[in-house]
Design a protein around this motif. Sequence first.
Motif, PDB file in Angstrom:
ATOM      1  N   GLU A  68      -3.409  -3.490   2.828  1.00 43.12           N
ATOM      2  CA  GLU A  68      -2.193  -2.687   2.937  1.00 43.12           C
ATOM      3  C   GLU A  68      -0.919  -3.525   2.861  1.00 43.12           C
ATOM      4  O   GLU A  68       0.093  -3.063   2.329  1.00 43.12           O
ATOM      5  CB  GLU A  68      -2.198  -1.901   4.248  1.00 43.12           C
ATOM      6  N   ASN A  69      -0.957  -4.728   3.414  1.00 43.73           N
ATOM      7  CA  ASN A  69       0.264  -5.548   3.427  1.00 43.73           C
ATOM      8  C   ASN A  69       0.381  -6.327   2.113  1.00 43.73           C
ATOM      9  O   ASN A  69       0.205  -7.545   2.041  1.00 43.73           O
ATOM     10  CB  ASN A  69       0.282  -6.505   4.622  1.00 43.73           C
ATOM     11  N   ALA A  70       0.681  -5.576   1.054  1.00 48.03           N
ATOM     12  CA  ALA A  70       0.845  -6.160  -0.277  1.00 48.03           C
ATOM     13  C   ALA A  70       2.100  -5.590  -0.914  1.00 48.03           C
ATOM     14  O   ALA A  70       2.552  -4.492  -0.566  1.00 48.03           O
ATOM     15  CB  ALA A  70      -0.374  -5.868  -1.151  1.00 48.03           C
ATOM     16  N   ALA A  71       2.661  -6.346  -1.840  1.00 43.94           N
ATOM     17  CA  ALA A  71       3.866  -5.923  -2.548  1.00 43.94           C
ATOM     18  C   ALA A  71       3.743  -6.306  -4.014  1.00 43.94           C
ATOM     19  O   ALA A  71       3.111  -7.312  -4.357  1.00 43.94           O
ATOM     20  CB  ALA A  71       5.112  -6.569  -1.946  1.00 43.94           C
ATOM     21  N   LEU A  72       4.342  -5.492  -4.870  1.00 41.40           N
ATOM     22  CA  LEU A  72       4.361  -5.766  -6.304  1.00 41.40           C
ATOM     23  C   LEU A  72       5.816  -5.896  -6.743  1.00 41.40           C
ATOM     24  O   LEU A  72       6.619  -4.974  -6.554  1.00 41.40           O
ATOM     25  CB  LEU A  72       3.684  -4.632  -7.075  1.00 41.40           C
ATOM     26  N   LEU A  73       6.158  -7.035  -7.335  1.00 41.71           N
ATOM     27  CA  LEU A  73       7.512  -7.296  -7.814  1.00 41.71           C
ATOM     28  C   LEU A  73       7.517  -7.259  -9.339  1.00 41.71           C
ATOM     29  O   LEU A  73       6.750  -7.996  -9.976  1.00 41.71           O
ATOM     30  CB  LEU A  73       8.004  -8.658  -7.323  1.00 41.71           C
ATOM     31  N   LEU A  74       8.373  -6.414  -9.897  1.00 42.89           N
ATOM     32  CA  LEU A  74       8.442  -6.250 -11.349  1.00 42.89           C
ATOM     33  C   LEU A  74       9.807  -6.700 -11.850  1.00 42.89           C
ATOM     34  O   LEU A  74      10.828  -6.089 -11.539  1.00 42.89           O
ATOM     35  CB  LEU A  74       8.215  -4.785 -11.723  1.00 42.89           C
ATOM     36  N   ALA A  75       9.824  -7.777 -12.618  1.00 47.12           N
ATOM     37  CA  ALA A  75      11.070  -8.298 -13.188  1.00 47.12           C
ATOM     38  C   ALA A  75      11.154  -7.890 -14.646  1.00 47.12           C
ATOM     39  O   ALA A  75      10.203  -8.089 -15.407  1.00 47.12           O
ATOM     40  CB  ALA A  75      11.113  -9.813 -13.066  1.00 47.12           C
ATOM     41  N   GLY A  76      12.285  -7.312 -15.026  1.00 41.07           N
ATOM     42  CA  GLY A  76      12.466  -6.911 -16.413  1.00 41.07           C
ATOM     43  C   GLY A  76      13.136  -5.562 -16.523  1.00 41.07           C
ATOM     44  O   GLY A  76      13.238  -4.818 -15.543  1.00 41.07           O
ATOM     45  N   THR A  77      13.597  -5.269 -17.710  1.00 39.22           N
ATOM     46  CA  THR A  77      14.216  -3.979 -17.999  1.00 39.22           C
ATOM     47  C   THR A  77      13.576  -3.423 -19.267  1.00 39.22           C
ATOM     48  O   THR A  77      12.872  -4.136 -19.980  1.00 39.22           O
ATOM     49  CB  THR A  77      15.730  -4.109 -18.210  1.00 39.22           C
ATOM     50  N   GLY A  78      13.835  -2.156 -19.537  1.00 39.58           N
ATOM     51  CA  GLY A  78      13.289  -1.579 -20.757  1.00 39.58           C
ATOM     52  C   GLY A  78      13.174  -0.074 -20.703  1.00 39.58           C
ATOM     53  O   GLY A  78      13.398   0.558 -19.654  1.00 39.58           O
ATOM     54  N   ASP A  79      12.790   0.500 -21.824  1.00 40.99           N
ATOM     55  CA  ASP A  79      12.789   1.945 -21.986  1.00 40.99           C
ATOM     56  C   ASP A  79      11.797   2.677 -21.090  1.00 40.99           C
ATOM     57  O   ASP A  79      12.027   3.833 -20.721  1.00 40.99           O
ATOM     58  CB  ASP A  79      12.486   2.302 -23.449  1.00 40.99           C
ATOM     59  N   THR A  80      10.690   2.045 -20.742  1.00 37.64           N
ATOM     60  CA  THR A  80       9.661   2.757 -19.979  1.00 37.64           C
ATOM     61  C   THR A  80       9.828   2.632 -18.461  1.00 37.64           C
ATOM     62  O   THR A  80       9.007   3.165 -17.719  1.00 37.64           O
ATOM     63  CB  THR A  80       8.253   2.264 -20.369  1.00 37.64           C
ATOM     64  N   MET A  81      10.883   1.966 -18.016  1.00 42.72           N
ATOM     65  CA  MET A  81      11.056   1.805 -16.572  1.00 42.72           C
ATOM     66  C   MET A  81      11.091   3.143 -15.823  1.00 42.72           C
ATOM     67  O   MET A  81      10.433   3.277 -14.767  1.00 42.72           O
ATOM     68  CB  MET A  81      12.300   0.981 -16.250  1.00 42.72           C
ATOM     69  N   PRO A  82      11.817   4.164 -16.301  1.00 38.79           N
ATOM     70  CA  PRO A  82      11.823   5.445 -15.572  1.00 38.79           C
ATOM     71  C   PRO A  82      10.426   6.051 -15.407  1.00 38.79           C
ATOM     72  O   PRO A  82      10.093   6.579 -14.344  1.00 38.79           O
ATOM     73  CB  PRO A  82      12.718   6.334 -16.430  1.00 38.79           C
ATOM     74  N   GLN A  83       9.618   5.974 -16.441  1.00 35.11           N
ATOM     75  CA  GLN A  83       8.259   6.520 -16.354  1.00 35.11           C
ATOM     76  C   GLN A  83       7.411   5.751 -15.350  1.00 35.11           C
ATOM     77  O   GLN A  83       6.599   6.346 -14.621  1.00 35.11           O
ATOM     78  CB  GLN A  83       7.574   6.496 -17.727  1.00 35.11           C
ATOM     79  N   ILE A  84       7.587   4.428 -15.311  1.00 40.36           N
ATOM     80  CA  ILE A  84       6.805   3.616 -14.376  1.00 40.36           C
ATOM     81  C   ILE A  84       7.264   3.879 -12.941  1.00 40.36           C
ATOM     82  O   ILE A  84       6.443   3.945 -12.017  1.00 40.36           O
ATOM     83  CB  ILE A  84       6.929   2.121 -14.734  1.00 40.36           C
ATOM     84  N   ARG A  85       8.566   4.071 -12.738  1.00 50.36           N
ATOM     85  CA  ARG A  85       9.065   4.457 -11.409  1.00 50.36           C
ATOM     86  C   ARG A  85       8.439   5.789 -10.967  1.00 50.36           C
ATOM     87  O   ARG A  85       8.001   5.925  -9.817  1.00 50.36           O
ATOM     88  CB  ARG A  85      10.587   4.597 -11.434  1.00 50.36           C
ATOM     89  N   GLU A  86       8.410   6.738 -11.874  1.00 49.73           N
ATOM     90  CA  GLU A  86       7.844   8.050 -11.555  1.00 49.73           C
ATOM     91  C   GLU A  86       6.353   7.932 -11.238  1.00 49.73           C
ATOM     92  O   GLU A  86       5.849   8.596 -10.323  1.00 49.73           O
ATOM     93  CB  GLU A  86       8.060   9.002 -12.734  1.00 49.73           C
ATOM     94  N   MET A  87       5.667   7.098 -11.985  1.00 48.23           N
ATOM     95  CA  MET A  87       4.245   6.878 -11.749  1.00 48.23           C
ATOM     96  C   MET A  87       4.010   6.287 -10.359  1.00 48.23           C
ATOM     97  O   MET A  87       3.081   6.687  -9.644  1.00 48.23           O
ATOM     98  CB  MET A  87       3.680   5.950 -12.831  1.00 48.23           C
ATOM     99  N   ALA A  88       4.845   5.327  -9.963  1.00 45.19           N
ATOM    100  CA  ALA A  88       4.720   4.733  -8.628  1.00 45.19           C
ATOM    101  C   ALA A  88       4.935   5.792  -7.551  1.00 45.19           C
ATOM    102  O   ALA A  88       4.237   5.813  -6.522  1.00 45.19           O
ATOM    103  CB  ALA A  88       5.716   3.592  -8.468  1.00 45.19           C
ATOM    104  N   GLU A  89       5.904   6.683  -7.767  1.00 49.98           N
ATOM    105  CA  GLU A  89       6.148   7.781  -6.823  1.00 49.98           C
ATOM    106  C   GLU A  89       4.932   8.694  -6.734  1.00 49.98           C
ATOM    107  O   GLU A  89       4.497   9.065  -5.638  1.00 49.98           O
ATOM    108  CB  GLU A  89       7.380   8.580  -7.263  1.00 49.98           C
ATOM    109  N   ASN A  90       4.390   9.050  -7.878  1.00 49.00           N
ATOM    110  CA  ASN A  90       3.235   9.952  -7.907  1.00 49.00           C
ATOM    111  C   ASN A  90       2.007   9.336  -7.242  1.00 49.00           C
ATOM    112  O   ASN A  90       1.196  10.052  -6.637  1.00 49.00           O
ATOM    113  CB  ASN A  90       2.905  10.343  -9.349  1.00 49.00           C
ATOM    114  N   TYR A  91       1.867   8.030  -7.350  1.00 44.47           N
ATOM    115  CA  TYR A  91       0.747   7.336  -6.715  1.00 44.47           C
ATOM    116  C   TYR A  91       0.961   7.139  -5.213  1.00 44.47           C
ATOM    117  O   TYR A  91       0.049   6.735  -4.502  1.00 44.47           O
ATOM    118  CB  TYR A  91       0.528   5.966  -7.362  1.00 44.47           C
ATOM    119  N   GLY A  92       2.203   7.389  -4.763  1.00 48.75           N
ATOM    120  CA  GLY A  92       2.508   7.189  -3.346  1.00 48.75           C
ATOM    121  C   GLY A  92       2.639   5.736  -2.950  1.00 48.75           C
ATOM    122  O   GLY A  92       2.452   5.385  -1.787  1.00 48.75           O
TER     123      GLY A  92
END
Length: 218
Positions: A68-92
């Motif tokens: 549980e005590n884990a973190a994911l750091l994503l460096a970068g920008t691009g067109d698919t960032m909104p979709q990946i943010r939404e996916m993270a929300e949907n996964y909780g």
Amino acid sequence: MFGKHPFRLIANAIDCEAFGFDPVRAEALRREAGLEDQFVMVHVGRFDPVKNHRFLLEIFREVLSRQENAALLLAGTGDTMPQIREMAENYGIAEKVRFLGSVSDIPGLLQLADAFVFPSLYEGLGISLIEAQAAGLSCFAADCVPGDANVTGRVRYLPLSGGAALWAEEILKAREQPRHRDTGLIRQQGYDIALEAEKLQEFYLRKYLEEVSCPLPC
């Protein structure tokens, strides 16, 4: 590519001194980021389908199911960032995923991490993977990423078809691995920018001297 014409290969090298692991700095950066007690996964790359962020989130969700005590750091920008943010929300898992955008201090980011994950669908080389090795990180890459990027022999190549659970199990083994502090292997493979810059300078100077000594077609 060049047929019978002579050519010289100069690597797309990195600043080994900047990326080399410094445990004191790493501890300070983790404390500053509030990640002291976390298992930190990091990825550096533009938000584009080829970088396979969707699968990366699936991997991280599997990691969280085991630790549980884990973190994911994503460096970068691009067109698919909104979709990946939404996916993270949907996964909780959104609160565990940090979207850092454009990062100026990549060496610092790699200092505070525990594992570098690189599940690209394809790569020309994978320079960020070489940077992660210079930082002494445990590295995990898709088996379609060129083997030339494994300049230290310490990259673990995994099949995308193996699924997220397999990747998570392998990545979590990084908790037991010591952090490497030697960039000698990277220098030996020709990826030290200081050495490669000298080669490029010598090449240009030699070509210049050849033209000066023979200004007309010889």
